[in-house]
Design a protein around this motif. Structure first.
Motif, mmCIF file in Angstrom:
data_model
loop_
_atom_site.group_PDB
_atom_site.id
_atom_site.type_symbol
_atom_site.label_atom_id
_atom_site.label_comp_id
_atom_site.label_asym_id
_atom_site.label_seq_id
_atom_site.Cartn_x
_atom_site.Cartn_y
_atom_site.Cartn_z
ATOM 1 N N ALA A 160 0.829 -1.080 -0.125
ATOM 2 C CA ALA A 160 -0.005 0.115 0.019
ATOM 3 C C ALA A 160 0.751 1.303 -0.051
ATOM 4 N N GLU A 161 1.961 1.309 0.652
ATOM 5 C CA GLU A 161 2.881 2.449 0.875
ATOM 6 C C GLU A 161 3.455 2.499 -0.520
ATOM 7 N N LEU A 162 3.890 1.390 -1.195
ATOM 8 C CA LEU A 162 4.392 1.623 -2.566
ATOM 9 C C LEU A 162 3.467 2.068 -3.604
ATOM 10 N N ILE A 163 2.251 1.655 -3.421
ATOM 11 C CA ILE A 163 1.275 2.419 -4.421
ATOM 12 C C ILE A 163 1.076 3.672 -4.229
ATOM 13 N N ALA A 164 0.913 4.235 -2.769
ATOM 14 C CA ALA A 164 0.771 5.591 -2.492
ATOM 15 C C ALA A 164 1.989 6.466 -3.015
ATOM 16 N N THR A 165 3.015 5.776 -2.997
ATOM 17 C CA THR A 165 4.281 6.567 -3.173
ATOM 18 C C THR A 165 4.242 6.761 -4.902
ATOM 19 N N VAL A 166 4.101 5.673 -5.662
ATOM 20 C CA VAL A 166 3.994 5.613 -7.202
ATOM 21 C C VAL A 166 3.004 6.732 -7.494
ATOM 22 N N ALA A 167 1.900 6.721 -6.751
ATOM 23 C CA ALA A 167 0.726 7.482 -7.166
ATOM 24 C C ALA A 167 1.026 8.974 -6.860
ATOM 25 N N HIS A 168 1.892 9.439 -5.803
ATOM 26 C CA HIS A 168 2.140 10.727 -5.597
ATOM 27 C C HIS A 168 3.332 11.189 -6.468
ATOM 28 N N GLU A 169 4.380 10.242 -6.949
ATOM 29 C CA GLU A 169 5.207 10.686 -7.739
ATOM 30 C C GLU A 169 4.781 10.856 -9.118
ATOM 31 N N LEU A 170 3.806 9.879 -9.639
ATOM 32 C CA LEU A 170 3.201 10.125 -10.894
ATOM 33 C C LEU A 170 2.411 11.186 -11.426
ATOM 34 N N ARG A 171 1.360 11.686 -10.191
ATOM 35 C CA ARG A 171 0.572 12.781 -10.252
ATOM 36 C C ARG A 171 1.385 14.182 -10.658
ATOM 37 N N SER A 172 2.498 14.581 -10.032
ATOM 38 C CA SER A 172 3.194 15.857 -10.585
ATOM 39 C C SER A 172 3.378 15.911 -12.116
ATOM 40 N N PRO A 173 4.515 14.888 -12.641
ATOM 41 C CA PRO A 173 4.657 14.732 -14.066
ATOM 42 C C PRO A 173 3.525 14.918 -14.799
ATOM 43 N N LEU A 174 2.557 14.001 -14.653
ATOM 44 C CA LEU A 174 1.313 13.596 -15.563
ATOM 45 C C LEU A 174 0.558 15.057 -15.522
ATOM 46 N N THR A 175 0.493 15.768 -14.212
ATOM 47 C CA THR A 175 -0.340 16.983 -14.504
ATOM 48 C C THR A 175 0.355 18.110 -15.314
ATOM 49 N N SER A 176 1.805 17.940 -15.252
ATOM 50 C CA SER A 176 2.393 18.991 -15.804
ATOM 51 C C SER A 176 2.433 18.653 -17.425
ATOM 52 N N VAL A 177 2.432 17.347 -17.848
ATOM 53 C CA VAL A 177 2.377 16.967 -19.377
ATOM 54 C C VAL A 177 1.012 17.264 -19.743
ATOM 55 N N LYS A 178 -0.102 16.936 -18.847
ATOM 56 C CA LYS A 178 -1.305 17.317 -19.504
ATOM 57 C C LYS A 178 -1.839 18.901 -19.559
ATOM 58 N N GLY A 179 -1.202 19.624 -18.628
ATOM 59 C CA GLY A 179 -1.237 20.945 -18.978
ATOM 60 C C GLY A 179 -0.743 21.635 -19.824
ATOM 61 N N PHE A 180 0.547 21.484 -20.021
ATOM 62 C CA PHE A 180 1.208 21.881 -21.385
ATOM 63 C C PHE A 180 0.774 21.394 -22.720
ATOM 64 N N THR A 181 0.279 20.303 -22.690
ATOM 65 C CA THR A 181 -0.040 19.715 -24.141
ATOM 66 C C THR A 181 -1.554 20.354 -24.349
ATOM 67 N N ALA A 182 -2.432 20.287 -23.432
ATOM 68 C CA ALA A 182 -3.870 21.036 -23.530
ATOM 69 C C ALA A 182 -3.600 22.589 -24.032
ATOM 70 N N THR A 183 -2.698 23.199 -23.189
ATOM 71 C CA THR A 183 -2.340 24.538 -23.497
ATOM 72 C C THR A 183 -1.753 24.778 -24.806
#
Length: 386
Positions: A160-183
């Motif tokens: 569960a800790e591994l999943i939480a860490t992965v989700a946290h680490e993935l959220r930031s770059p994917l949010t950035s990628v989504k934001g820049f590509t949409a813009t």
């Protein structure tokens, strides 16, 4: 027959009413009859719960670990039928001993694999072995092993800790990628070429970050399952170290921050070049990010006369170092030496890679007071000769 266990004995002619047996006093010599080792072991010496029933289904052994796991006293269990002494149920509420019928059914059955059962509202891991006088004969002894679920819960917590860490680490770059590509898709004409390039470079960097995290997860899976493959090729460790230092200076670090020491001649080294790069990259990045002052990389032959021939690499810095009480946890999952980011998985993977090569890695204090990591890889043989 009397059986010594937990200070209580049960006799073969236990009361048919299922109440506690009143037999002769415990005898130490009877324990090997239950354990079958001939070593005179007491059932209470076993780390797991042990319950043994005779040919009639009456409990004749109930050790201390079983009492601790089930919260049932040996006095309550000994001499009673299994169904009453150990009223196990499956997750659907069905009575386990009636469902499995150890003393009836197919005579070729040898036991039950470990599974999670319920006992009075608590979870217990239960496995059973059917002891027969001959392959298809009647059951003479039913040997039940009991384990608590603490270890499984620790594993589940780690996952569960591994999943939480992965989700946290993935959220930031994917949010950035989504934001820049949409813009860019919506307002392409409004940006200059330099602005577009900056956005695309940011997207590329974040995509690399996601790719690196996925690679780390795959490595952890392979390390944990013992399936990490090592494809050995000739590795020039000196060139590999210089290449990683050059990558750090290209990324903005001052060249004077790095000091390389080569103790030649080095023996021929056959290792997986990609995984060696992964180890070097991680150790240098840790020294730059978490350390201070000059980062010293020393490469030389293994100097310990008792070790096999190989190459050792030492990476040290001049920072605050690692507290003595934390050094035993450095190579565990999620250990972080500071609050400067990272997943806490890198050193765990580094240790797995080094050990997959048959090497060793240690951590200590550098002469200048910072952290010092040293790993050694044996010379080994090329993949086609393995």
């Amino acid at each position: 027959m009397s059986v010594r266990t937990s200070g209580t004995a049960a006799t073969a002619d236990s009361s048919p009413s299922g109440g506690p047996a009143r037999g002769p006093s415990p005898t130490a010599a009877a324990a090997p009859d239950i354990l079958g080792t001939g070593l005179g072991l007491d059932p209470d010496d076993l780390p797991d719960g042990l319950v043994v029933a005779d040919e009639t289904g009456r409990v004749i052994c109930f050790n201390a670990a079983a009492a601790r796991i089930t919260d049932i006293t040996p006095e309550h269990a000994l001499g009673r039928s299994l169904e009453h002494a150990l009223p196990l149920q499956d997750i659907e509420g069905r009575r386990w001993w009636r469902l499995t019928d150890p003393y009836g059914g197919l005579a070729i059955r040898r036991g039950q694999p470990e599974r999670n059962l319920l006992l009075g509202g608590r979870e217990v891991l239960v496995s059973a072995r059917y002891v027969r006088s001959r392959p298809t004969g009647p059951v003479q002894r039913l040997v039940i092993a009991l384990r608590g679920t603490e270890a499984r819960r620790r594993t589940e917590l780690s996952h569960a800790e591994l999943i939480a860490t992965v989700a946290h680490e993935l959220r930031s770059p994917l949010t950035s990628v989504k934001g820049f590509t949409a813009t860019l898709l919506q307002k392409w004409e409004r940006f200059t070429d330099d602005q577009k390039r900056l956005m695309l470079e940011t997207v590329d960097a974040d995509a690399n970050r996601v790719t690196r995290l996925i690679a780390e997860l795959l490595d952890i899976s392979r390390i944990d399952s013992g399936r990490l493959e090592v494809r050995r090729q000739r590795v020039d460790m000196s060139a590999a170290v210089r290449r990683h230092v050059q990558a750090q200076t290209t990324a903005g670090q001052h060249p004077d921050r790095f000091l390389i020491r080569m103790l030649e001649p080095l023996p021929d080294l056959w290792a997986d070049p990609d995984k060696v790069d992964q180890v070097l990259g991680n150790l240098l990045e840790n020294a730059v990010r978490h350390g201070e002052g000059t980062v010293t990389i020393e490469v030389g032959p293994v100097s310990d006369a008792t070790s096999t021939e190989g190459t050792s690499v030492t990476v040290s810095d001049e920072g605050p170092g690692i507290p003595e009480e934390s050094m035993s946890r450095v190579f565990t999952r999620f250990w972080r030496g500071s609050k400067r980011g990272g997943t806490g998985l890198g050193l765990y993977i580094v240790k797995g890679i080094v050990e997959a090569h048959g090497g060793t890695i240690t951590v200590g204090r550098a002469p200048a007071g910072g952290a010092q990591f040293r790993f050694s890889l044996p010379v080994a043989a090329p993949a086609f000769m393995a």
